[in-house]
Enzyme design. Structure first.
Site, PDB file in Angstrom:
ATOM      1  N   VAL A  56       7.346   9.251  -7.695  1.00 15.71           N
ATOM      2  CA  VAL A  56       6.265   8.633  -6.732  1.00 15.71           C
ATOM      3  C   VAL A  56       5.666   7.187  -7.771  1.00 15.71           C
ATOM      4  CG1 VAL A  56       3.558   8.762  -7.257  1.00 15.71           C
ATOM      5  CG2 VAL A  56       5.255  11.370  -7.625  1.00 15.71           C
ATOM      6  N   GLY A  72       8.060   3.369  -4.176  1.00 18.72           N
ATOM      7  CA  GLY A  72       8.655   2.351  -2.636  1.00 18.72           C
ATOM      8  C   GLY A  72       9.855   3.576  -2.299  1.00 18.72           C
ATOM      9  N   ASP A  80       7.326   4.949   7.375  1.00 16.84           N
ATOM     10  CA  ASP A  80       7.428   5.553   6.086  1.00 16.84           C
ATOM     11  C   ASP A  80       7.676   7.182   6.835  1.00 16.84           C
ATOM     12  OD1 ASP A  80       7.510   3.190   4.194  1.00 16.84           O
ATOM     13  OD2 ASP A  80       6.443   4.686   3.301  1.00 16.84           O
ATOM     14  N   ALA A 116       5.543  10.273   2.054  1.00 16.50           N
ATOM     15  CA  ALA A 116       5.582  10.324   3.437  1.00 16.50           C
ATOM     16  C   ALA A 116       6.575  12.568   3.229  1.00 16.50           C
ATOM     17  CB  ALA A 116       6.114   9.400   4.278  1.00 16.50           C
ATOM     18  N   GLY A 129       8.585   6.672  -0.708  1.00 16.36           N
ATOM     19  CA  GLY A 129       8.790   7.019   0.461  1.00 16.36           C
ATOM     20  C   GLY A 129       8.190   8.458  -0.145  1.00 16.36           C
ATOM     21  N   SER A 130       7.997   8.492  -1.162  1.00 18.87           N
ATOM     22  CA  SER A 130       7.383   9.634  -1.851  1.00 18.87           C
ATOM     23  C   SER A 130       6.159  10.857  -1.292  1.00 18.87           C
ATOM     24  CB  SER A 130       7.703   9.884  -3.104  1.00 18.87           C
ATOM     25  OG  SER A 130       5.671   9.677  -3.646  1.00 18.87           O
TER      26      SER A 130
HETATM   27  C1  MEV Z   1       6.355   0.551   2.599  1.00 19.83           C
HETATM   28  O1  MEV Z   1       7.046   1.676   2.297  1.00 19.83           O
HETATM   29  C2  MEV Z   1       5.978  -0.466   3.718  1.00 19.83           C
HETATM   30  C3  MEV Z   1       4.774  -1.232   3.455  1.00 19.83           C
HETATM   31  O2  MEV Z   1       5.875  -2.195   4.162  1.00 19.83           O
HETATM   32  C4  MEV Z   1       3.727  -0.620   4.535  1.00 19.83           C
HETATM   33  C5  MEV Z   1       3.964   0.308   5.394  1.00 19.83           C
HETATM   34  O3  MEV Z   1       5.174  -0.053   5.922  1.00 19.83           O
HETATM   35  O4  MEV Z   1       2.997   0.705   5.633  1.00 19.83           O
HETATM   36  C6  MEV Z   1       4.641  -2.167   2.125  1.00 19.83           C
END
Ligand code: MEV
Length: 316
Positions: free
Chosen positions: A102, A105, A152, A110, A107-108
């Protein structure tokens, strides 16, 4: 009772995070080694309309009605019901599990939304097409992220590498020659919404410098798309390094992320950068298959919690 099961992969952003929120292009790929999974079972003994939600990974065991409001699962379920013109769900149990860390980064949020939408829509007898799944998952992304770009939910729904531009039709990325990425998790949780909010505040306070950074990153994403489509993978490492430098200037890197990026390069990676919202979460390093072990060991010595080797496969 039959069970309705669906799963969705994690994702990794290769190029263009943050700038993608402001209309520039970005590249992302699914990460199938980690997944979120949703299982729905009818519960004929429960009072009508009772939806029990169990998510042991986050110690959640609650009825839908008892969830805080707003809550991403509440939102996803009401968006689904509105889309199908249904009033409520028949009594059921929805069990959610996930191997996606979680706030890292990957995408948990989504992935959970996509798995839940697929499992529940099948349970209701109306399995949704990808376009609807992605659009409904986007509604929940707004709650997680504030002003999400939509990248995401798109890459996780379609499970293909994409070149994504906000508000445009999905563009799947043609990959001429496969390449390998090592994903390394700092173990530092970093909610996307906070980094996205800070980037927005800087942009609102003084748009010109932020716009210049977004333009530079958009140019890198475009160059990377061309390189990937032409099979010029040797160009990608330098583009990752450049993208990381712009993210540092944007203020979304951190001492840990910079150390890991430097360790990956020193251990032989062709390039490396933070991936996702930054501040914590993951870095990615471009590696030759025979270097992956040595880069992974160096990153583990530098303190990462976990590495995942993932291949961005050739398109068919
Ligand atoms: C998040 O995975 C990526 C960001 O660019 C946010 C987004 O695109 O919504 C930080």
């Amino acid at each position: 009772m039959p069970a309705f099961t669906a799963s969705a992969p994690g994702k990794v952003i290769l190029f263009g995070e943050h700038a993608v929120v402001y209309g520039r292009g970005a590249i992302a790929a699914p990460v199938s080694q980690v997944r979120a999974r949703a299982v729905v079972r009818a519960d004929p003994h429960a009072p009508a309309g009772t939806v029990r939600i169990q998510a042991p990974d986050i110690r959640l065991d609650s009825t839908l009605d008892q969830l805080p409001d707003p809550h991403p699962l509440r939102l996803v379920i009401s968006a689904l019901l509105a889309h199908l013109g249904a009033q409520r769900l028949p009594a059921c149990t929805l069990r959610i599990t996930s191997s996606i860390p979680v706030a890292s980064g990957l995408g948990s949020g989504a992935a959970v939304s996509v798995a839940v939408l697929r499992a529940l829509s099948a349970f209701l007898g109306h399995p949704l097409p990808d376009e609807a799944v992605s659009a409904l998952a986007f509604e929940a992304e707004k709650l997680y992220h504030g002003t999400p770009s939509g990248i995401d939910n798109t890459v996780i729904t379609y499970q293909l590498p994409v070149y994504f531009q906000r508000g445009r039709a999905i563009q799947t990325l043609q990959v001429k020659q496969a390449f390998d990425l090592l994903i390394a998790d700092t173990g530092v949780a970093s909610p996307t919404s906070l980094a996205v909010r800070d980037v927005r505040r800087a942009w609102e306070a003084d748009p010109a410098p932020s716009e210049a950074i977004f333009d530079a990153i958009g140019g890198i994403a475009l160059a990377a798309r061309q390189a990937i489509q032409n099979g010029e993978n040797e160009r990608l490492g330098a583009l990752m390094d450049e993208n990381h430098a712009w993210l540092q200037r944007m203020g979304v890197s951190s001492a840990e992320l910079d150390t890991l990026v430097a360790s990956a390069r020193a251990a032989g990676a062709q390039g490396a950068k933070l991936s996702g919202a930054g501040r914590g979460g993951n870095i990615i390093a471009l590696v030759e298959a025979d270097q992956a072990d040595q880069v992974s060991r160096a990153l583990t010595r530098a303190g990462v919690k976990r590495t995942i080797l993932t291949r961005v496969a050739t398109s068919h």
